[in-house]
Design an enzyme around this catalytic site. Structure first.
Site, mmCIF file in Angstrom:
data_model
loop_
_atom_site.group_PDB
_atom_site.id
_atom_site.type_symbol
_atom_site.label_atom_id
_atom_site.label_comp_id
_atom_site.label_asym_id
_atom_site.label_seq_id
_atom_site.Cartn_x
_atom_site.Cartn_y
_atom_site.Cartn_z
ATOM 1 N N GLU A 60 47.025 48.472 27.620
ATOM 2 C CA GLU A 60 45.884 49.402 27.591
ATOM 3 C C GLU A 60 46.338 50.856 27.662
ATOM 4 O O GLU A 60 45.851 51.717 26.933
ATOM 5 C CB GLU A 60 44.899 49.121 28.737
ATOM 6 C CG GLU A 60 43.998 47.921 28.503
ATOM 7 C CD GLU A 60 44.675 46.615 28.844
ATOM 8 O OE1 GLU A 60 45.796 46.646 29.410
ATOM 9 O OE2 GLU A 60 44.096 45.549 28.539
ATOM 10 N N ASP A 85 35.983 47.636 31.964
ATOM 11 C CA ASP A 85 36.727 47.516 33.220
ATOM 12 C C ASP A 85 38.193 47.906 33.032
ATOM 13 O O ASP A 85 38.837 48.417 33.930
ATOM 14 C CB ASP A 85 36.652 46.076 33.713
ATOM 15 C CG ASP A 85 35.225 45.547 33.674
ATOM 16 O OD1 ASP A 85 34.653 45.343 34.737
ATOM 17 O OD2 ASP A 85 34.680 45.364 32.556
ATOM 18 N N PHE A 86 38.722 47.643 31.831
ATOM 19 C CA PHE A 86 40.150 47.899 31.583
ATOM 20 C C PHE A 86 40.423 49.358 31.203
ATOM 21 O O PHE A 86 41.581 49.732 31.016
ATOM 22 C CB PHE A 86 40.695 46.963 30.493
ATOM 23 C CG PHE A 86 40.394 45.502 30.715
ATOM 24 C CD1 PHE A 86 40.105 45.007 31.982
ATOM 25 C CD2 PHE A 86 40.393 44.616 29.647
ATOM 26 C CE1 PHE A 86 39.812 43.665 32.178
ATOM 27 C CE2 PHE A 86 40.112 43.265 29.833
ATOM 28 C CZ PHE A 86 39.813 42.791 31.102
ATOM 29 N N HIS A 129 34.758 42.054 34.387
ATOM 30 C CA HIS A 129 34.387 42.176 32.970
ATOM 31 C C HIS A 129 32.937 42.615 32.797
ATOM 32 O O HIS A 129 32.313 42.284 31.804
ATOM 33 C CB HIS A 129 34.589 40.839 32.240
ATOM 34 C CG HIS A 129 36.007 40.360 32.188
ATOM 35 N ND1 HIS A 129 36.651 39.811 33.266
ATOM 36 C CD2 HIS A 129 36.911 40.360 31.172
ATOM 37 C CE1 HIS A 129 37.886 39.471 32.926
ATOM 38 N NE2 HIS A 129 38.074 39.796 31.663
#
Lengths: 328, 320
Positions: A60, A85-86, A129
């Site tokens: 990411e 979320d990431f 998520h």
């Protein structure tokens, strides 16, 4: 007019921009042969090949930074982060680099990139998520933050985001992907920083973002059956924020309910409330500014608990009726 | 690698300009004329000058927070650079970036970075862009031993191999990440060996020997430019000064610093040039004097330059 889904509208915007401009490319995890975790880029690898649809391993931070660097040398990358979320893993590049490079280098660099990511709960994907972290990024000057609700807005705003010369965080909603709406086939743009009055009314203003706009629309239908006339304003772009339609609407109705999915404390609703309170609309208020937002907790797995974590149609209806009936 | 007299004079001048620039910046800071902080690379001049000297003007660099030498080696205008240190409107970043953020977009210096490891993922994207443009340009990305332990390093090495991009990774191992000794987890040799595990060549060199640096970097640049993908060069070197202006040198001894001063990259280069009769002592002294004079003139330029006007304070946050 032709109807397509929100997901198809996003794919069409990317596809048409990639056909028009060879500097546009897509980079992300599983965006290639898999078609994206939500199938947003399905078929794009076949059309554009692996030089322009760049599949990455789990990186990411790396892939977001790659988008920043490519933008610095004249490309127009679209990075996909599989779940909002990431973006926590990518935030160094987004917050410290993308947002600041231009200013930090005396206005001499440009970072024309888009980071697309789906936010929100409702899929049973639980704590890691399901988050809505938009306000973390709204707080960062240098970024633009876009949250489309309809397929029409999704396409026009994404094309504008790709053509914009700044880093744009484009926040999609998982539950909206399959919703349908009228979308012109040809490319078109919707300016960033232009709010939209999704429904006109005189008794109450609801300002909502993302999926809360469609839930508010449903609640408004129910209220209309009971003779209550609701106006719904969708900011569409959170940064920069188009304040005039918000202020004008509140002046007209005198009552305002703000609805978003993100946790209430520190959420965008606080900013909207402050914009109204600081504006000429303040004197027109007949009731306190009311916020309806996510509970002060992570999003849980259990279906019923999950539903009760964020505002649903009935919650919006109940709160809106309280406001209109003078119970708040 | 052989040098002709012009190349020798050029390299010595660059090294002296880097040394003189940083000495002046430090002095101006001590006099209260420059505020904030700065990270000096005195003692590391061979790594910066030697590496960048192997690039074409059309190639790109990305730097780190100890990157003053990289900027000068990439051809930065000393006046505009010193003005930036002084926070002046005509500085490279209009006084908005300062010591840690010098960028020269026209000179293809994509900027120094205040975040350790911040430039690494960006270099991957620059490489993707250059590969697509097919002009044979390369990106040289500098980082320190501190960044080499970050997640950004791991991800960037993997992506650079995956996309087979024209990047030369240059680690300037100056032995300490602030106070943390890099030898606790790696040496220049073991770091270079990691490149093989990522799928591309890596080599470690004596970073205080400008000729060794140039020889290693030449191969790396050629490798990247010919489409063979990334290459890692680790320049083993040492910073004489503290990490920044807050450093009290508690983590190393004066003896250690003195030992490294014996390996001064500039004096070593002078010795080589004298022994090989490339430049006379007189000529080398003239170069040194000229470098210090250039920096003195940059100081005067910076001090006479205008402050940014307050009404321009928010300019440059967004692009039109």
């Amino acid at each position: 007019m032709r109807e397509i889904t929100y997901l198809e509208a996003i794919r069409e915007a990317m596809t048409q921009e990639m056909e028009r401009d060879e500097t546009v490319f897509l980079i992300g995890e599983d965006v290639g042969v898999y078609g994206g975790a939500f199938q947003v880029s399905n078929g794009m690898l076949e059309q554009f090949g692996s030089d322009r649809i760049l599949d990455t391993p789990i990186t990411e931070l790396g892939l977001t930074g790659a988008a920043v660097g490519a933008a610095l040398v004249g490309m127009r990358p679209i990075a996909e982060i599989m779940f909002m979320d990431f973006t926590t893993l990518a935030s160094e590049q987004l917050v410290n680099q993308a947002a600041k490079l231009r200013f930090m280098f005396g206005g001499k660099a440009t970072v024309p990139m888009v980071l697309r990511t789906p936010a929100g709960s409702g899929t049973g994907a639980a704590e890691h998520h399901s988050q809505s972290l938009e306000n973390w990024f709204v707080h960062v000057p240098g970024l633009k933050v876009v949250m489309p609700t309809t397929p029409y807005d999704a396409k026009g705003l994404l094309i504008s985001s790709i053509r914009d010369n700044n880093p744009v965080l484009f926040i999609e909603h998982k539950l909206l992907y399959k919703t349908k709406g009228e979308v012109p086939e040809e490319p078109y743009t919707i300016p960033l920083g232009q709010a939209d009055v999704k429904r006109e009314g005189k008794d109450l203003t609801i300002i909502a973002t993302s999926i809360m706009v469609s839930r508010a629309m449903e609640a408004a239908e129910k209220m209309a059956a009971e003779g209550v006339d609701v106006e719904i304003v969708d900011p569409r772009t959170l940064r920069p924020l188009d304040t005039a339609p918000i202020v004008n609407s509140v002046k007209k109705t005198g009552k305002v309910l703000i609805v978003h999915e993100a946790v209430k404390t520190g959420g965008f609703g606080g900013e909207l409330a402050a914009v109204i309170a600081e504006s000429e609309a303040f004197g027109y208020l007949d009731a306190p500014i009311v916020r309806l937002a996510g509970r002060e907790m992570p999003v849980p797995y259990n279906r019923n608990l999950e539903l009760h974590t964020v505002p649903q149609v009935d919650d919006i209806y109940a709160k809106a009726m309280d406001l209109v009936k003078g119970r708040i | 690698m052989t040098l002709n007299k012009d190349e020798a004079a050029y390299l010595l001048m660059e090294m002296y300009e880097v040394r003189a620039f940083e000495e002046q910046a430090e002095k101006s800071y001590m006099q209260g004329k420059i505020h904030g902080t700065m990270h000096l690379s005195i003692g590391q001049e061979a790594s910066a000058v030697g590496s960048v000297s192997m690039l074409e003007p059309t190639d790109y660099i990305l730097g780190h927070h100890r990157g003053h030498g990289l900027c000068i080696a990439k051809g930065a205008d000393l006046n505009l650079m010193m003005s930036e240190f002084y926070g002046k409107e005509n500085g490279y970043c209009r006084g908005r970036g300062g010591s840690m953020h010098i960028a020269d977009m026209e000179g293809r210096n994509l900027g120094a970075n205040g975040v350790v490891g911040g430039g690494l993922p960006m270099a991957v994207g620059v490489g993707i862009g250059l590969k697509q443009k097919k002009k044979g340009e390369v990106i040289m990305c500098f980082f320190g031993d501190g960044a080499a332990s970050s997640g950004a390093f791991h991800e960037s090495m993997i992506l650079s191999h995956l996309f087979n991009i024209p990047v030369v990774w240059v680690c300037e191992n100056n032995q300490y990440a602030m106070s943390f000794p890099s030898e606790k987890w790696m040496t220049s040799d073991t770091l270079a060996a990691r490149a093989e595990l990522y799928g591309f060549p890596g080599v470690s060199v004596d970073g205080n020997d400008i000729l060794a640096v140039r020889e290693a970097v030449e191969k790396a640049v050629e490798h990247a430019r010919s489409g063979k993908g990334p290459y890692l060069v680790v320049n083993n070197t040492y910073r004489w000064r503290g990490h920044s202006k807050s450093d009290r040198n508690r983590y190393r001894t004066n003896e250690e610093i003195e030992e490294w001063k014996e390996k001064d990259p500039i004096l070593r280069f002078r010795k080589y040039l004298a022994e090989n009769k490339l430049l006379t002592e007189k000529k080398m002294d003239e170069i040194k004097d000229q470098a210090y004079a250039n920096i003195e003139s940059a100081r005067q330029f910076a001090e006479a330059s205008p402050e940014p006007a307050l009404e321009t304070i928010e300019e440059g946050v967004y692009a039109p």
